[in-house]
Design a protein around this motif. Structure first.
Motif, mmCIF file in Angstrom:
data_model
loop_
_atom_site.group_PDB
_atom_site.id
_atom_site.type_symbol
_atom_site.label_atom_id
_atom_site.label_comp_id
_atom_site.label_asym_id
_atom_site.label_seq_id
_atom_site.Cartn_x
_atom_site.Cartn_y
_atom_site.Cartn_z
ATOM 1 N N THR A 80 0.805 -1.221 0.000
ATOM 2 C CA THR A 80 0.000 0.000 0.000
ATOM 3 C C THR A 80 0.837 1.271 0.000
ATOM 4 O OG1 THR A 80 -0.092 -0.074 2.414
ATOM 5 C CG2 THR A 80 -1.872 -1.161 1.200
ATOM 6 N N SER A 81 2.139 1.137 0.238
ATOM 7 C CA SER A 81 2.990 2.328 0.301
ATOM 8 C C SER A 81 3.613 2.602 -1.053
ATOM 9 C CB SER A 81 4.080 2.146 1.359
ATOM 10 O OG SER A 81 4.953 1.103 0.974
ATOM 11 N N LYS A 82 3.974 3.849 -1.264
ATOM 12 C CA LYS A 82 4.604 4.257 -2.512
ATOM 13 C C LYS A 82 6.083 3.906 -2.468
ATOM 14 C CE LYS A 82 5.464 8.372 -5.313
ATOM 15 N NZ LYS A 82 5.276 9.842 -5.384
ATOM 16 N N PRO A 83 6.630 3.228 -3.485
ATOM 17 C CA PRO A 83 8.054 2.891 -3.485
ATOM 18 C C PRO A 83 8.906 4.156 -3.425
ATOM 19 C CG PRO A 83 6.880 1.701 -5.212
ATOM 20 C CD PRO A 83 5.940 2.734 -4.681
ATOM 21 N N VAL A 84 9.964 4.099 -2.663
ATOM 22 C CA VAL A 84 10.855 5.253 -2.512
ATOM 23 C C VAL A 84 12.307 4.811 -2.721
ATOM 24 C CG1 VAL A 84 9.326 6.512 -0.952
ATOM 25 C CG2 VAL A 84 11.015 4.894 -0.008
ATOM 26 N N ILE A 85 13.138 5.796 -2.968
ATOM 27 C CA ILE A 85 14.570 5.538 -3.149
ATOM 28 C C ILE A 85 15.235 5.435 -1.780
ATOM 29 C CG2 ILE A 85 16.735 6.523 -4.006
ATOM 30 C CD1 ILE A 85 15.098 7.843 -6.238
ATOM 31 N N ARG A 86 15.978 4.359 -1.566
ATOM 32 C CA ARG A 86 16.766 4.187 -0.344
ATOM 33 C C ARG A 86 18.201 3.862 -0.730
ATOM 34 N NH1 ARG A 86 12.153 1.113 1.298
ATOM 35 N NH2 ARG A 86 10.972 2.129 2.970
ATOM 36 N N ILE A 87 19.146 4.576 -0.142
ATOM 37 C CA ILE A 87 20.563 4.307 -0.392
ATOM 38 C C ILE A 87 21.233 4.114 0.959
ATOM 39 C CG2 ILE A 87 22.718 5.167 -1.395
ATOM 40 C CD1 ILE A 87 21.004 6.944 -3.230
ATOM 41 N N TYR A 88 21.675 2.900 1.225
ATOM 42 C CA TYR A 88 22.323 2.591 2.494
ATOM 43 C C TYR A 88 23.788 2.995 2.431
ATOM 44 C CZ TYR A 88 18.085 -0.134 3.057
ATOM 45 O OH TYR A 88 16.771 -0.517 3.138
ATOM 46 N N VAL A 89 24.275 3.569 3.505
ATOM 47 C CA VAL A 89 25.639 4.084 3.523
ATOM 48 C C VAL A 89 26.655 2.989 3.231
ATOM 49 C CG1 VAL A 89 25.876 3.817 6.041
ATOM 50 C CG2 VAL A 89 27.311 5.450 4.832
ATOM 51 N N ALA A 90 26.384 1.774 3.692
ATOM 52 C CA ALA A 90 27.322 0.667 3.467
ATOM 53 C C ALA A 90 27.418 0.288 1.992
ATOM 54 C CB ALA A 90 26.911 -0.543 4.294
ATOM 55 N N ASP A 91 26.418 0.676 1.188
ATOM 56 C CA ASP A 91 26.408 0.320 -0.233
ATOM 57 C C ASP A 91 27.069 1.373 -1.113
ATOM 58 O OD1 ASP A 91 25.014 -1.964 0.423
ATOM 59 O OD2 ASP A 91 23.037 -1.074 0.034
ATOM 60 N N ILE A 92 27.406 2.525 -0.539
ATOM 61 C CA ILE A 92 27.938 3.633 -1.344
ATOM 62 C C ILE A 92 29.369 3.332 -1.779
ATOM 63 C CG2 ILE A 92 28.629 6.063 -1.296
ATOM 64 C CD1 ILE A 92 26.287 6.615 0.557
ATOM 65 N N VAL A 93 29.627 3.571 -3.073
ATOM 66 C CA VAL A 93 30.973 3.422 -3.637
ATOM 67 C C VAL A 93 31.610 4.792 -3.836
ATOM 68 C CG1 VAL A 93 32.313 2.609 -5.619
ATOM 69 C CG2 VAL A 93 30.375 1.258 -4.768
ATOM 70 N N SER A 94 30.859 5.729 -4.388
ATOM 71 C CA SER A 94 31.362 7.087 -4.609
ATOM 72 C C SER A 94 30.190 8.051 -4.745
ATOM 73 C CB SER A 94 32.253 7.158 -5.851
ATOM 74 O OG SER A 94 31.495 6.909 -7.017
ATOM 75 N N VAL A 95 30.489 9.324 -4.529
ATOM 76 C CA VAL A 95 29.489 10.390 -4.671
ATOM 77 C C VAL A 95 30.140 11.506 -5.472
ATOM 78 C CG1 VAL A 95 27.914 11.949 -3.481
ATOM 79 C CG2 VAL A 95 28.582 9.796 -2.397
ATOM 80 N N SER A 96 29.461 11.987 -6.509
ATOM 81 C CA SER A 96 30.063 13.017 -7.343
ATOM 82 C C SER A 96 29.009 13.844 -8.045
ATOM 83 C CB SER A 96 30.990 12.381 -8.392
ATOM 84 O OG SER A 96 30.251 11.515 -9.246
ATOM 85 N N ALA A 97 29.418 15.045 -8.449
ATOM 86 C CA ALA A 97 28.564 15.865 -9.317
ATOM 87 C C ALA A 97 28.628 15.286 -10.718
ATOM 88 C CB ALA A 97 29.053 17.306 -9.314
ATOM 89 N N CYS A 98 27.579 15.473 -11.487
ATOM 90 C CA CYS A 98 27.594 14.949 -12.851
ATOM 91 C C CYS A 98 26.795 15.869 -13.769
ATOM 92 C CB CYS A 98 27.037 13.529 -12.905
ATOM 93 S SG CYS A 98 25.292 13.383 -12.486
ATOM 94 N N ALA A 99 27.212 15.888 -15.011
ATOM 95 C CA ALA A 99 26.510 16.652 -16.043
ATOM 96 C C ALA A 99 26.183 15.685 -17.169
ATOM 97 C CB ALA A 99 27.384 17.800 -16.534
ATOM 98 N N ASP A 100 24.949 15.285 -17.225
ATOM 99 C CA ASP A 100 24.526 14.275 -18.192
ATOM 100 C C ASP A 100 23.301 14.795 -18.923
ATOM 101 O OD1 ASP A 100 23.351 11.944 -19.413
ATOM 102 O OD2 ASP A 100 24.666 10.740 -18.145
ATOM 103 N N LEU A 101 23.330 14.712 -20.244
ATOM 104 C CA LEU A 101 22.216 15.218 -21.038
ATOM 105 C C LEU A 101 20.931 14.435 -20.809
ATOM 106 C CD1 LEU A 101 24.034 15.927 -24.435
ATOM 107 C CD2 LEU A 101 23.344 17.574 -22.676
ATOM 108 N N THR A 102 21.043 13.225 -20.266
ATOM 109 C CA THR A 102 19.830 12.438 -20.010
ATOM 110 C C THR A 102 19.124 12.883 -18.744
ATOM 111 O OG1 THR A 102 21.021 10.742 -18.753
ATOM 112 C CG2 THR A 102 20.883 10.455 -21.139
ATOM 113 N N LEU A 103 19.801 13.734 -17.922
ATOM 114 C CA LEU A 103 19.187 14.206 -16.678
ATOM 115 C C LEU A 103 18.382 15.473 -16.941
ATOM 116 C CD1 LEU A 103 22.178 13.832 -14.172
ATOM 117 C CD2 LEU A 103 20.297 12.236 -14.550
ATOM 118 N N PRO A 104 17.390 15.741 -16.108
ATOM 119 C CA PRO A 104 16.681 17.016 -16.206
ATOM 120 C C PRO A 104 17.649 18.174 -15.953
ATOM 121 C CG PRO A 104 15.471 15.459 -14.834
ATOM 122 C CD PRO A 104 16.809 14.853 -15.082
ATOM 123 N N PRO A 105 17.338 19.367 -16.386
ATOM 124 C CA PRO A 105 18.216 20.528 -16.165
ATOM 125 C C PRO A 105 18.466 20.737 -14.669
ATOM 126 C CG PRO A 105 16.484 21.063 -17.740
ATOM 127 C CD PRO A 105 16.129 19.732 -17.159
#
Length: 560
Positions: free
Chosen positions: A484-509
């Motif tokens: 009954t709940s709406k699926p949401v994005i979850r990112i567990y800290v133990a699963d993180i490999v890297s975090v970075s800024a990105c500029a990709d034309l497939t992303l919204p502005p």
């Protein structure tokens, strides 16, 4: 050439100690006389010495033995004072005294014993040199050295010296200039090889020019050492002392730093320590015009140090501190620009070293100060500016992270008590990010929604509805969403490999954010580039705290 330069460098150090009004170490007079006598003899000997190896592939064993002994003597002297001058360089204003306990005191008897071993070796070399002439050369191959001293200065007892790439390559070029079949194989410890542009320039230089440049490099290093000694002497001056004042010693040290950089413009550590000495002089002058000029000079020298060595979080941190001090003196119209520059320096230091808690804490304090200034002056943030409330919250994040990394530091503990209520408890950070539908990262831009996300010690989670932020959501169970709940994005800290800024034309502005995980990348878009910086730092800090095994400390801050 290298043997002569090594002896000159040693003589400069001995002369500096002998004539300094407050020398950092004390040497026995008889030892100095004996060492000086041997060095002087060898200098004269080398002026007329014609090496029998000048036309061969081999290095002259006698010259290399002289180099070994000269640098062993320098190592003995420098190892006595190295611990006294290095750890002071972390100039975090409010916490620098925490590191005094790192200072150690070595037994002076060991100094005299090591120096005596070097003197004996110098005497043996002197005897060999006296027996040497152009007809008869005493060759010493693989002779066992009878002296043994430990090096703490970057040189070692095999005669290697660390010099700039273009000087190194120039010497190598001369070694193989007339013999195309010979090749010099670079060693990792040499610090790299010059660029093609450097090679074209160096190939036109004579041996005399390269020798002069090497001599200038070694002379610059000697001036740098002398300046460091004077700077340390200034630190040890008591207010009741009748010796030269602290400011006079620092002024003399600054002159030596200037001399070092003039002789060798690539000495980044000379610019770095010069900036520290100027900063110390500025602090003595309070909020005066003279202090303002000193702080401006300090920032220029930190900038030069970073240009010469970009991978220096300590220099970036100190640069930020100098800018912070300068911002307190300049006219109000200039203040915010300087403060924002300081923020950039602290942030750059953290990006080089994610667990650099001093820079993390300093960034928190400068953000807090900026929020105070805006609130006090009644300034209102425009659409492109961050509100005072958001600045307070950002400041609290950095101070909380510094405390989590170093929970025993009383300065961090006290600061946390002041700002903890400014956190969006029970989370570390709350804000809006534009996200694609769960499971469809390449969805049309129209399907991406701007929704609220929360970050705590466990990871990053999207909220299905805004009111959820007022309850503590746990990611640790890793439970799946109910039907009954709406699926949401979850990112567990133990699963993180890297975090970075990105500029990709497939992303919204907007300001793209990529969180690479063990399950694949997750793409989000921040509201602005300023907002993106905050998310990048916060997620990286949470991961760093997790990697250092301090997640429980962070949990205690935001949940307790």
């Amino acid at each position: 050439m290298a043997a002569y330069a090594a002896l000159v460098s040693l003589m400069n150090i001995i002369d500096a100690i002998e004539h300094h009004h407050s020398p950092p170490i004390s040497l026995k007079k008889l030892q100095i006389q004996s060492l000086t006598k041997s060095v002087t003899f060898l200098l004269e000997f080398l002026k007329s010495y014609k090496s029998p190896y000048s036309d061969s592939d081999e290095a002259d064993p006698l010259e290399m033995r002289i180099v070994d002994a000269a640098y062993a003597a320098e190592d003995v002297i420098e190892s006595r004072i190295a611990d006294k001058i290095q750890l002071r360089r972390y100039e975090a204003t409010k916490i620098r005294r925490f590191f005094n306990f790192f200072r150690c005191h070595k037994d002076p008897i060991k100094l005299y014993q090591d120096l005596q071993n070097v003197i004996k070796e110098m005497d043996r070399i002197k005897i060999v040199a006296m027996e040497t002439n152009t007809e008869k050369v005493v060759v010493l191959r693989d002779e066992q050295r009878t002296f043994n001293v430990s090096s703490t200065t970057g040189k070692n007892s095999c005669g290697k010296i660390v010099i700039s790439n273009h000087v190194l390559y120039g010497i190598m070029e001369k070694l193989v200039a007339d013999e195309p079949s010979r090749q010099v194989i670079p060693i990792v410890e040499m610090g790299g090889i010059a660029t093609n542009k450097d090679k074209e320039t160096i190939s036109e230089r004579s041996e005399e020019e390269l020798g002069l440049e090497l001599y200038q490099y070694l002379s610059g290093r000697s001036s740098l050492k002398f300046a460091l000694w004077m700077q340390e002497s200034a630190d040890n001056v008591s207010p009741e002392s009748s010796s030269p004042s602290k400011d006079a010693l620092l002024e003399e040290a600054c002159r030596k730093y200037e001399e070092a950089t003039r002789l060798c413009p690539t000495l980044n550590d000379a610019y770095y320590n010069w900036a520290i000495a100027i900063s110390d002089r500025a602090k003595m002058r309070g909020r005066t015009k003279e202090a303002e000029e000193f702080w401006k000079q300090a920032t220029k020298n930190y900038e030069k140090a970073v240009q010469l060595n970009w991978n220096s979080p300590q220099a970036l941190n100190n640069w930020g501190l100098a800018l912070q001090e300068l911002s307190a003196i300049v006219p109000a119209r200039e203040k915010q620009t300087i403060v924002k520059t300081a923020i950039g320096k602290f942030r750059a230091a953290i990006q080089l070293q994610f667990d650099f808690h001093r820079a993390i804490y300093n960034l928190g304090t400068v953000l807090y100060g900026l929020a105070e200034d805006i609130s006090r002056t009644g300034g209102h943030a425009t659409a492109k500016e961050v509100s005072p409330e958001e600045l307070y919250s950002q400041a609290a994040i950095y101070i909380a992270a510094a405390h989590a990394l170093k929970p025993n530091y009383s300065v961090y503990t006290s600061a946390l008590k002041l700002v903890r209520s400014m956190l969006p408890l029970p989370y570390l950070k709350v804000g809006y990010l534009t996200a694609p539908p769960v499971g469809n990262p390449v969805a049309p831009h129209s399907d991406w929604k701007n929704t609220q996300f929360v970050l705590n010690h466990e990871g990053l989670q999207q909220l299905s509805k805004p009111e959820d932020r007022y309850s503590s959501l746990s990611l640790s169970s890793r439970s799946v969403d109910s039907p009954t709940s709406k699926p949401v994005i979850r990112i567990y800290v133990a699963d993180i490999v890297s975090v970075s800024a990105c500029a990709d034309l497939t992303l919204p502005p907007g300001a793209g954010l990529c969180i690479d995980t063990t399950h694949g990348p997750v793409y989000l878009v921040a509201e602005s580039w300023e907002s993106l910086d905050g998310w990048l730092d916060a997620i990286r800090l949470v991961y760093t705290i997790f990697a250092r095994g301090k997640s429980d400390v962070l949990a205690g801050i935001i949940i307790a």
